[in-house]
Motif scaffolding. Structure first.
Motif, PDB file in Angstrom:
ATOM      1  N   CYS A 194       6.746   5.029  -9.483  1.00  0.00           N
ATOM      2  CA  CYS A 194       6.134   4.388  -8.311  1.00  0.00           C
ATOM      3  C   CYS A 194       6.836   3.088  -7.937  1.00  0.00           C
ATOM      4  N   LEU A 199       6.551   5.199  -3.899  1.00  0.00           N
ATOM      5  CA  LEU A 199       5.410   4.772  -3.096  1.00  0.00           C
ATOM      6  C   LEU A 199       5.568   5.225  -1.644  1.00  0.00           C
ATOM      7  N   LEU A 202       4.410   8.701  -1.604  1.00  0.00           N
ATOM      8  CA  LEU A 202       2.950   8.777  -1.624  1.00  0.00           C
ATOM      9  C   LEU A 202       2.366   8.525  -0.237  1.00  0.00           C
ATOM     10  N   ALA A 215      -0.126   9.943  -8.666  1.00  0.00           N
ATOM     11  CA  ALA A 215       0.917   8.961  -8.963  1.00  0.00           C
ATOM     12  C   ALA A 215       1.043   8.817 -10.471  1.00  0.00           C
ATOM     13  N   ASP A 217       3.099   6.605 -13.437  1.00  0.00           N
ATOM     14  CA  ASP A 217       3.950   5.458 -13.731  1.00  0.00           C
ATOM     15  C   ASP A 217       3.366   4.730 -14.935  1.00  0.00           C
ATOM     16  N   ARG A 222       1.598  -1.015 -10.401  1.00  0.00           N
ATOM     17  CA  ARG A 222       2.091  -0.038  -9.427  1.00  0.00           C
ATOM     18  C   ARG A 222       1.052   1.069  -9.204  1.00  0.00           C
ATOM     19  N   LEU A 223       0.353   1.445 -10.268  1.00  0.00           N
ATOM     20  CA  LEU A 223      -0.694   2.460 -10.119  1.00  0.00           C
ATOM     21  C   LEU A 223      -1.846   1.932  -9.270  1.00  0.00           C
ATOM     22  N   ALA A 226      -0.663   2.209  -5.829  1.00  0.00           N
ATOM     23  CA  ALA A 226      -0.679   3.614  -5.410  1.00  0.00           C
ATOM     24  C   ALA A 226      -2.079   4.033  -4.966  1.00  0.00           C
ATOM     25  N   ARG A 227      -3.091   3.612  -5.716  1.00  0.00           N
ATOM     26  CA  ARG A 227      -4.463   3.948  -5.318  1.00  0.00           C
ATOM     27  C   ARG A 227      -4.808   3.332  -3.965  1.00  0.00           C
ATOM     28  N   ALA A 231      -3.386   7.358  -3.268  1.00  0.00           N
ATOM     29  CA  ALA A 231      -3.328   8.231  -4.444  1.00  0.00           C
ATOM     30  C   ALA A 231      -4.739   8.611  -4.867  1.00  0.00           C
ATOM     31  N   THR A 234      -4.287   8.639 -10.609  1.00  0.00           N
ATOM     32  CA  THR A 234      -3.148   7.915 -11.185  1.00  0.00           C
ATOM     33  C   THR A 234      -3.125   8.170 -12.685  1.00  0.00           C
TER      34      THR A 234
END
Length: 368
Positions: A194, A199, A202, A215, A217, A222-223, A226-227, A231, A234
């Protein structure tokens, strides 16, 4: 004319800001005043000598700016146009003829050998030639020479200093989803890694209407990011086996897996996470000669596929305007990944990218 450029003179060494001389554009060339340039992992790989780009050279390949002059045979842009500079291609090989320029048969020399096809450079320093034409631009500089094949005209109302990363990293992630995988509404997608490329993938998966967007990672920050961009699941593989978690969550596996890490073991996990007839796209690569091993029965019996992806498989003249429009609509918030640095702090920007302090650095050129 005189320009200011960040020159890479030795592997692993800091770039030095130097005054160089740049040629006037030749008949088929374009001179761009660079406003801003994204920092890409590829710049770092080349700086560290992992690819045979000759030094000293000016790197940079996510440039955005304003056309200042054009050669007499150029018709695509005129002085004053706002532009983004992307990867270069030859325009006459079988791939280019098939509208697949990211797989140009001359991709490596046109982008990594940092000279014109005739072996000359557009840049000179006090001690002689400095290699230019990196990705057809060398945009770690206040001015760059590029070509009709790799220049994209963009709307004047778009925020020009933000657009450079669309030329490579973000184009690669989004293009993988839109152009190579062609993710359809209701399908499932897992992205391994990610950084800015992952990203972007995503974000594109959400635009495409994917039902599940996963996602993967080891970086919790980063997670979290992503959310925040869509995402639905994760996974931190440092604490949870990714393949097991994906299979448990989706029952059969995902329709599409995208690896941005280039790590053989991670690519194997991505392929193992595929549902029957699923496709895994490889965006990253560790080094020339690296190998990936697969479970033959699993791979063959499910009709699964593994495909290499360069620049998302995208045509910049088509995808970059699409991403700008999606961003204007609020549907592709890539600006949330960006941090700006003055050109004088380019080495800090690169270091922040390497250590994860910044997802996507952009260096801003001084007014000239």
């Amino acid at each position: 004319m005189k320009i200011l450029a960040a020159v890479t003179r030795a592997p692993h060494a800091a770039m030095t800001l130097e005054t160089l001389e740049i040629d006037a554009p030749r008949d088929t060339e374009i001179l761009v005043r660079v406003v801003a340039t994204g920092v890409c992992h590829t710049d770092i790989v080349v700086r560290d000598g992992m690819l045979p780009t000759p030094l000293p050279a000016v790197l940079g390949h996510e440039g955005a700016g304003i056309v200042e002059a054009v050669g007499r045979k150029v018709t695509k842009v005129v002085p004053g146009d706002h532009v983004v500079m992307s990867y270069n291609s030859c325009g006459h090989c079988p791939s280019c003829d098939a509208h697949a320029p990211s797989y140009c048969h001359e991709f490596f020399p046109r982008n990594f050998l940092a000279d014109r096809p005739d072996g000359t450079s557009a840049l000179r320093g006090g001690d002689g030639m400095v290699h230019s034409n990196f990705f057809g631009q060398s945009s770690f500089a206040t001015h760059a020479i590029c070509h009709e094949r790799n220049i994209v005209k963009v709307p004047r109302e778009a925020r020009l200093e933000l657009l450079g990363p669309l030329a490579c990293g973000i184009q690669t992630g989004a293009g993988a989803v839109f152009e190579t995988h062609k993710v359809a509404e209701g399908q499932t997608v897992a992205v391994f890694g990610c950084g800015s490329v992952g990203l972007a993938a995503l974000m594109a998966a959400k635009v495409a209407g994917a039902r599940e967007i996963i996602a993967v990672d080891t970086n919790e920050a980063r997670l979290d990011f992503a959310r925040s961009i869509g995402a639905t699941l994760t996974i931190n593989p440092a604490t949870t086996p990714a393949t097991e978690a994906i299979l448990k969550h989706t029952r059969y596996g995902v329709d599409h897996a995208i690896d941005t890490t280039g790590i053989a073991a991670v690519i194997r996990h991505a392929v193992d996470s595929l549902a029957p007839r699923g496709t895994c796209g490889m965006i990253g690569a560790s080094a020339p000669g690296s190998e990936v091993t697969l479970d033959e029965v699993h791979f063959l019996s499910g009709g699964r596929r593994l495909v290499g992806i360069v620049e998302g498989g995208a045509i910049p003249d088509q995808l970059i305007p699409k991403l700008i429009a999606l961003h204007a609509e609020g549907r592709f918030p890539f600006d949330r990944m960006v941090k700006f640095y003055p050109f004088a702090e380019i080495n800090t920007a690169i270091a922040d990218s390497e250590n994860g302090h910044c997802i996507k650095p952009i260096v801003l050129m001084p007014e000239v």
